[in-house]
Design a protein around this motif. Sequence first.
Motif, PDB file in Angstrom:
ATOM      1  N   GLY A  52       0.771  -1.102   0.016  1.00  0.00           N
ATOM      2  CA  GLY A  52      -0.127   0.206  -0.045  1.00  0.00           C
ATOM      3  C   GLY A  52       0.878   1.307  -0.082  1.00  0.00           C
ATOM      4  N   ASP A  53       2.033   1.420   0.520  1.00  0.00           N
ATOM      5  CA  ASP A  53       2.796   2.427   0.786  1.00  0.00           C
ATOM      6  C   ASP A  53       4.077   2.444  -0.590  1.00  0.00           C
ATOM      7  N   ILE A  54       4.219   1.524  -1.128  1.00  0.00           N
ATOM      8  CA  ILE A  54       5.344   1.629  -2.332  1.00  0.00           C
ATOM      9  C   ILE A  54       4.773   1.739  -3.690  1.00  0.00           C
ATOM     10  N   LEU A  55       3.580   1.309  -3.758  1.00  0.00           N
ATOM     11  CA  LEU A  55       2.814   1.186  -5.117  1.00  0.00           C
ATOM     12  C   LEU A  55       2.160   2.268  -5.367  1.00  0.00           C
ATOM     13  N   PRO A  56       1.957   3.079  -6.326  1.00  0.00           N
ATOM     14  CA  PRO A  56       1.087   4.225  -6.684  1.00  0.00           C
ATOM     15  C   PRO A  56      -0.339   3.600  -6.841  1.00  0.00           C
ATOM     16  N   GLY A  57      -1.388   4.233  -6.705  1.00  0.00           N
ATOM     17  CA  GLY A  57      -2.734   3.909  -6.905  1.00  0.00           C
ATOM     18  C   GLY A  57      -3.131   2.813  -7.746  1.00  0.00           C
ATOM     19  N   TYR A  58      -2.934   3.338  -8.960  1.00  0.00           N
ATOM     20  CA  TYR A  58      -3.229   2.359 -10.195  1.00  0.00           C
ATOM     21  C   TYR A  58      -2.543   1.120 -10.179  1.00  0.00           C
TER      22      TYR A  58
END
Length: 499
Positions: A318-324
């Motif tokens: 949840g922290d390292i990946l962008p929303g998409y």
Amino acid sequence: MEVEGFALDPIQIGVFFGLTALIGGLTWWQCSGGRARGNAEDKNSAHDYFLAGNGLPWFFVAGSITLTNLSTDQLVGMNGNQMLLLAWWELAAVAGLFILAFVFIPVYYRNNCTTTTELLERRYNNPHIRALISIIFMAGSLLIFLPAALYGGSLFMQTMFKVDIPLMVIAFFFATLGAAYAILGGLRAVAVSDTFSGVGLLTLALLVVFLSLKAVDFDIVTDVPMERLSMIGADGSPIPWHTLFTGMILIQIYYWSTNQTITQRAMAAPTVREAQKGILAAAGIRLLIVPVIVVVPGVVAFKLYGDINDAAFGTLVGDILPGYLSGAFAAMMAAAVLTTFNSLLNSVAALYVVDIHQRYFQPNANVPRVATIFSLIMTFAALALVPVFQNAESLINLLQELYGLGSMPVLSAFVLALMFNNVDYRAAMAGVVFGVAFYGLYTFYLSPEGIVTMHFIHFMAITFFATLAFALAVNRVAFGKTATLRIGKHEGEAAAPAE
């Protein structure tokens, strides 16, 4: 959009539902095309219904084996230990897959088995031991694997999306959709969706590894205790190094070679050779990709957040990946949960219908109808057990420890069947009951009370050999039969019937 004070990214949610729908659409297209090309199954034939008409090509066998096993109990549970040592579970699995490919699969095909337990009936020349082992398999799925899959997937979604939606609500979503796949689509739909989802999941999981390492400047050594980096487990670790030479290989043989959920995929190929190609492809994935994705993010999470156990993987993603991308990864994880859940449902339905219902209640039963009713019962029962897993300190360690209750006694029945002649089925059944009680005594009394401090993997090996010895002793003393080693005999030859 908000859920109890937590903002949800519309792009993240859109990608999640879009990819979930895409996998469903591709699965429907592939399965419809398969039927159009002549791979239709006889829906009231148990063999065809549960083995997809023996029409799965090797790549669907490989994909289904990979994703049936690779779910939240691996990605969430193993990363939740936050140490590299847990990779041994996956590395040792390669040996188990080779044994499945070259020892067990030829035997299953030679005997035209629908379930792995059918081999036991043929060797012992009696259906009752087949029914006993099926009941143990079904109990393990109900009490351990089905609720664990729902719990692990729900926890991941909760921690990754950072929402306060109750775990049981998310679990209900997974259970409903997973049951629909298993009931409406059958094994073919399960295997196809496994493969499509597997490609996406493995790709994004490797991306998570890269981005997590980048987040700590590719340094997971500094400020991380050595016991979390070492591949040589100390006595107090989850996998002490010496357990690799005792119970570990036995656990792998049981899981990959006798477990209906896994072997059913390989048994659905048209030929032994096609099945072996799929199994070896799955072994290659297990060796080269899976160990990295199930341990490295957990160690990085320890460096970033400290010891947060099973919340590590979802929090990191949840922290390292962008929303998409996090939405895409959540969709792949959801697919992994669904395929594990519906694979388990499909396999336990096969065991119940073929080994229990048709044998003891209704020989000419309507297979799809009985399978549907039983699958629904198992789904609601698994949902009711999800809260039990919320109290576990470590999901993966709990699962591995509970394996021994059924795994070693069941494996002993298969080994007796394949390696010995002149073994009475009642002796093998007595051995199984003894083994379950023996390991249960260790798990629920001797170990918690500190009377036996031996690691559970070692005790699994002791349980296996003690069960074999007990069964052979009962065979000789109670039934007056002397077992002989089965050397150079045809695997399909049945044992002498009980007197």
